[in-house]
Design a protein around this motif. Structure first.
Motif, PDB file in Angstrom:
ATOM      1  N   GLN A 133      35.336  38.335  40.048  1.00  0.00           N
ATOM      2  CA  GLN A 133      36.419  39.148  40.583  1.00  0.00           C
ATOM      3  C   GLN A 133      36.478  39.097  42.106  1.00  0.00           C
ATOM      4  O   GLN A 133      37.551  38.937  42.680  1.00  0.00           O
ATOM      5  CB  GLN A 133      36.254  40.585  40.104  1.00  0.00           C
ATOM      6  CG  GLN A 133      37.243  41.560  40.672  1.00  0.00           C
ATOM      7  CD  GLN A 133      37.051  42.928  40.071  1.00  0.00           C
ATOM      8  OE1 GLN A 133      37.101  43.082  38.858  1.00  0.00           O
ATOM      9  NE2 GLN A 133      36.856  43.924  40.912  1.00  0.00           N
ATOM     10  N   GLN A 134      35.346  39.213  42.788  1.00  0.00           N
ATOM     11  CA  GLN A 134      35.338  39.201  44.256  1.00  0.00           C
ATOM     12  C   GLN A 134      35.857  37.865  44.790  1.00  0.00           C
ATOM     13  O   GLN A 134      36.628  37.836  45.749  1.00  0.00           O
ATOM     14  CB  GLN A 134      33.936  39.480  44.789  1.00  0.00           C
ATOM     15  CG  GLN A 134      33.831  39.487  46.297  1.00  0.00           C
ATOM     16  CD  GLN A 134      34.617  40.621  46.943  1.00  0.00           C
ATOM     17  OE1 GLN A 134      34.902  41.632  46.331  1.00  0.00           O
ATOM     18  NE2 GLN A 134      34.974  40.429  48.195  1.00  0.00           N
ATOM     19  N   TRP A 153      34.909  41.378  36.027  1.00  0.00           N
ATOM     20  CA  TRP A 153      33.623  40.701  35.860  1.00  0.00           C
ATOM     21  C   TRP A 153      33.263  39.960  37.133  1.00  0.00           C
ATOM     22  O   TRP A 153      34.006  39.968  38.098  1.00  0.00           O
ATOM     23  CB  TRP A 153      33.584  39.855  34.599  1.00  0.00           C
ATOM     24  CG  TRP A 153      34.531  38.707  34.493  1.00  0.00           C
ATOM     25  CD1 TRP A 153      35.886  38.750  34.420  1.00  0.00           C
ATOM     26  CD2 TRP A 153      34.190  37.328  34.450  1.00  0.00           C
ATOM     27  NE1 TRP A 153      36.413  37.494  34.325  1.00  0.00           N
ATOM     28  CE2 TRP A 153      35.395  36.593  34.335  1.00  0.00           C
ATOM     29  CE3 TRP A 153      32.982  36.632  34.478  1.00  0.00           C
ATOM     30  CZ2 TRP A 153      35.415  35.207  34.268  1.00  0.00           C
ATOM     31  CZ3 TRP A 153      33.027  35.252  34.402  1.00  0.00           C
ATOM     32  CH2 TRP A 153      34.219  34.560  34.294  1.00  0.00           C
ATOM     33  N   ASP A 154      32.107  39.318  37.164  1.00  0.00           N
ATOM     34  CA  ASP A 154      31.517  38.795  38.400  1.00  0.00           C
ATOM     35  C   ASP A 154      32.428  37.966  39.303  1.00  0.00           C
ATOM     36  O   ASP A 154      32.398  38.163  40.515  1.00  0.00           O
ATOM     37  CB  ASP A 154      30.246  37.997  38.090  1.00  0.00           C
ATOM     38  CG  ASP A 154      29.114  38.880  37.616  1.00  0.00           C
ATOM     39  OD1 ASP A 154      29.141  40.084  37.927  1.00  0.00           O
ATOM     40  OD2 ASP A 154      28.206  38.384  36.936  1.00  0.00           O
TER      41      ASP A 154
END
Length: 74
Positions: free
Chosen positions: A19-20, A16-17
């Motif tokens: 993660q980066q 999900w968002d």
């Protein structure tokens, strides 16, 4: 370092968002450990990151940075 360690120990970031940011935190914390002279901790973090990205596009800037930092931590 403590804030990064707490962030990385929280499960569930993959898929999900955030993660980066979670991936980037491995690199940032490894840099901090290396700056303190703790190559072993830096290598562990980088090994974890590189194992997760073993099939990643080799041109990813974060992946290239992680590989360069791992070389510096040897």
């Amino acid at each position: 370092i403590t804030a990064y360690e707490k962030f990385l120990s929280t499960p569930g970031w993959l898929g999900w968002d955030p993660q980066q940011t979670w991936f980037a935190a491995h690199l940032a914390l490894a840099r901090l450990h290396l700056a303190r002279g703790d190559k072993e901790k830096a290598r562990k973090l980088l090994d974890t990151l590189l194992a997760l990205w073993n099939d990643a596009d080799p041109d990813l800037p974060l992946l290239r940075s992680a590989r360069q930092l791992l070389a510096a931590a040897q």
